[in-house]
Design a protein around this motif. Structure first.
Motif, short mmCIF file in Angstrom:
data_model
loop_
_atom_site.label_atom_id
_atom_site.label_comp_id
_atom_site.label_asym_id
_atom_site.label_seq_id
_atom_site.Cartn_x
_atom_site.Cartn_y
_atom_site.Cartn_z
N LEU A 273 36.85 47.32 43.50
CA LEU A 273 38.13 46.76 43.03
C LEU A 273 39.12 46.71 44.19
O LEU A 273 39.95 47.60 44.38
N ALA A 274 39.02 45.66 44.98
CA ALA A 274 39.97 45.45 46.06
C ALA A 274 41.27 44.90 45.49
O ALA A 274 41.26 44.14 44.52
N PRO A 275 42.43 45.29 46.07
CA PRO A 275 43.73 44.84 45.54
C PRO A 275 43.83 43.33 45.40
O PRO A 275 44.34 42.82 44.39
N GLU A 276 43.34 42.59 46.38
CA GLU A 276 43.46 41.13 46.32
C GLU A 276 42.60 40.55 45.19
O GLU A 276 42.99 39.56 44.56
N THR A 277 41.45 41.15 44.94
CA THR A 277 40.59 40.68 43.85
C THR A 277 41.23 40.96 42.50
O THR A 277 41.21 40.11 41.60
N VAL A 278 41.82 42.15 42.38
CA VAL A 278 42.50 42.51 41.13
C VAL A 278 43.67 41.57 40.89
O VAL A 278 43.88 41.07 39.78
N GLU A 279 44.46 41.31 41.92
CA GLU A 279 45.60 40.39 41.82
C GLU A 279 45.15 39.02 41.31
O GLU A 279 45.80 38.42 40.46
N ALA A 280 44.03 38.54 41.82
CA ALA A 280 43.57 37.19 41.49
C ALA A 280 42.98 37.09 40.10
O ALA A 280 42.95 36.00 39.51
N THR A 281 42.54 38.20 39.54
CA THR A 281 41.82 38.15 38.26
C THR A 281 42.51 38.91 37.14
O THR A 281 41.99 38.97 36.03
N LEU A 282 43.68 39.47 37.39
CA LEU A 282 44.33 40.35 36.42
C LEU A 282 44.69 39.61 35.13
O LEU A 282 44.79 40.22 34.06
N ARG A 283 44.84 38.29 35.21
CA ARG A 283 45.17 37.52 34.00
C ARG A 283 44.06 37.53 32.96
O ARG A 283 44.29 37.17 31.80
N LEU A 284 42.86 37.90 33.37
CA LEU A 284 41.79 38.04 32.39
C LEU A 284 42.01 39.25 31.48
O LEU A 284 41.50 39.28 30.36
N LEU A 285 42.77 40.22 31.96
CA LEU A 285 43.05 41.42 31.18
C LEU A 285 44.38 41.36 30.45
O LEU A 285 44.48 41.81 29.30
N LEU A 286 45.38 40.82 31.10
CA LEU A 286 46.74 40.84 30.56
C LEU A 286 47.21 39.42 30.26
O LEU A 286 47.11 38.53 31.12
N LYS A 287 47.73 39.21 29.07
CA LYS A 287 48.06 37.86 28.61
C LYS A 287 49.56 37.61 28.46
O LYS A 287 49.96 36.57 27.95
N HIS A 288 50.39 38.58 28.87
CA HIS A 288 51.84 38.41 28.83
C HIS A 288 52.40 38.60 30.23
O HIS A 288 52.01 39.55 30.94
N GLU A 289 53.32 37.73 30.62
CA GLU A 289 53.83 37.75 31.99
C GLU A 289 54.50 39.08 32.32
O GLU A 289 54.34 39.61 33.43
N GLU A 290 55.25 39.65 31.35
CA GLU A 290 55.92 40.92 31.63
C GLU A 290 54.91 42.04 31.85
O GLU A 290 55.17 42.97 32.65
N ASP A 291 53.75 41.97 31.18
CA ASP A 291 52.71 42.96 31.41
C ASP A 291 52.11 42.80 32.80
O ASP A 291 51.82 43.80 33.49
N LEU A 292 51.93 41.56 33.22
CA LEU A 292 51.41 41.31 34.57
C LEU A 292 52.36 41.84 35.64
O LEU A 292 51.92 42.47 36.62
N VAL A 293 53.64 41.62 35.46
CA VAL A 293 54.63 42.11 36.42
C VAL A 293 54.59 43.63 36.50
O VAL A 293 54.60 44.23 37.59
#
Length: 306
Positions: A273-293
């Motif tokens: 789990l590299a930071p850049e990979t997580v950043e690029a794919t985090l939308r698969l886990l979280l579906k609300h923008e405030e959660d992503l932030v």
């Protein structure tokens, strides 16, 4: 349909072969429900596998699955049956053209009304009945698994309507009388706890609560559903999701979203789990923008090795 279940362990092992990893509570609930022919009320947060449980049970029992998706405003006409109004109207038009033949030698108004009344009953016969999921389940020759999904989204009036079905496996249709199940279905009701369900409904059911899985169980689920993922990455993924669910999020990641994320990481040939990979794919886990932030701000902590 499978007629006999030997043990709780048989449920657990068969579910595992399907890729549905369950604990003792889930396996025991399915075992008891199948043996006692009792409905099961499955509660828990969205995304923990409540609907998949009913599907796994149907596959395990080799039984047809009948699903009723609940929503606000759902009534018995949508859930149980409705009349084929178009067909009734067509027959009415045809009957008008044959009215003289129908009345025949009826010489009085009363005799004519009686003659027509007989044909009126025919319009509310089996020929014009359109069964919906509940009636389909009751009429099934093979004992089905009936899934009443998200019952908490339906109104209390509909919940009350279900009580006869849940207690006696029968329903009352005004025009036809009481319809009793040909083969008693195994019933699963799911709830996301958006409202409190009545005591009357709960009394008729076995109760099962499914929480989000702990890290160990989630690792087993990922291994079963995404067997090609590296064991080290699987462990990191389960730890990350576990920490993520401890945050104050608008929507917690569902198990299905964790599985989607794992599959995406495999497609990207990730081995950690590299930071850049997580950043690029985090939308698969979280579906609300405030959660992503919120999650992005916490990435150093979320990715910290155990």
């Amino acid at each position: 349909m499978k007629t006999r279940i030997a043990s709780v362990e048989e449920v657990r092992s068969d579910f595992a072969r399907q890729g549905y990893i369950c604990d003792d509570d889930i396996a025991m609930a399915v075992f008891l429900a199948a043996q006692l022919r009792k409905p099961v009320l499955v509660e828990g947060p969205p995304g923990v596998g409540k609907t998949e449980l009913a599907k796994a049970a149907a596959a395990f029992l080799n039984a047809p699955l009948v699903r009723l998706q609940c929503y606000e405003g759902l009534d018995e006409a949508r859930a149980l049956y409705e009349w084929k109004y178009g067909k009734q109207l067509l027959y009415t038009q045809l009957l008008k053209e044959k009215l003289a033949d129908v009345l025949g030698d009826a010489s009085t108004l009363e005799a004519s009304m009686q003659r027509l009344a007989g044909f009126g009953d025919a319009f509310y016969s089996e020929e014009f009945l359109q069964p919906r999921p509940l009636l389909q389940a009751l009429r099934s020759d093979d004992p089905p698994v009936l899934l009443i999904d998200e019952i908490d989204k339906a109104d209390q009036e509909f919940e009350a309507f279900l009580l006869e079905l849940l207690s006696d496996y029968q329903v009352s249709i005004p025009e036809l009388g009481t319809v009793t199940a040909r083969s008693e279905p195994l019933v699963f009701l799911t709830s996301n706890n958006t409202r409190e369900l009545s005591d009357a409904l709960k009394r008729r059911c076995l109760h099962l609560y499914i929480p989000f899985p702990d890290r160990k169980l989630e690792e087993q689920i990922i291994a079963a559903r995404v067997p090609e993922i590296d064991a080290s990455l699987r462990k990191q993924l389960a730890l990350f999701v576990s920490r993520l669910r401890q945050m104050d999020l608008k929507k917690q990641p569902a198990i299905s979203e964790t599985i989607d994320w794992a599959r995406a990481l495999v497609l990207l040939n990730a081995d950690a789990l590299a930071p850049e990979t997580v950043e690029a794919t985090l939308r698969l886990l979280l579906k609300h923008e405030e959660d992503l932030v919120s999650a992005r701000a916490e990435l150093p902590r979320l990715l910290k090795p155990e």
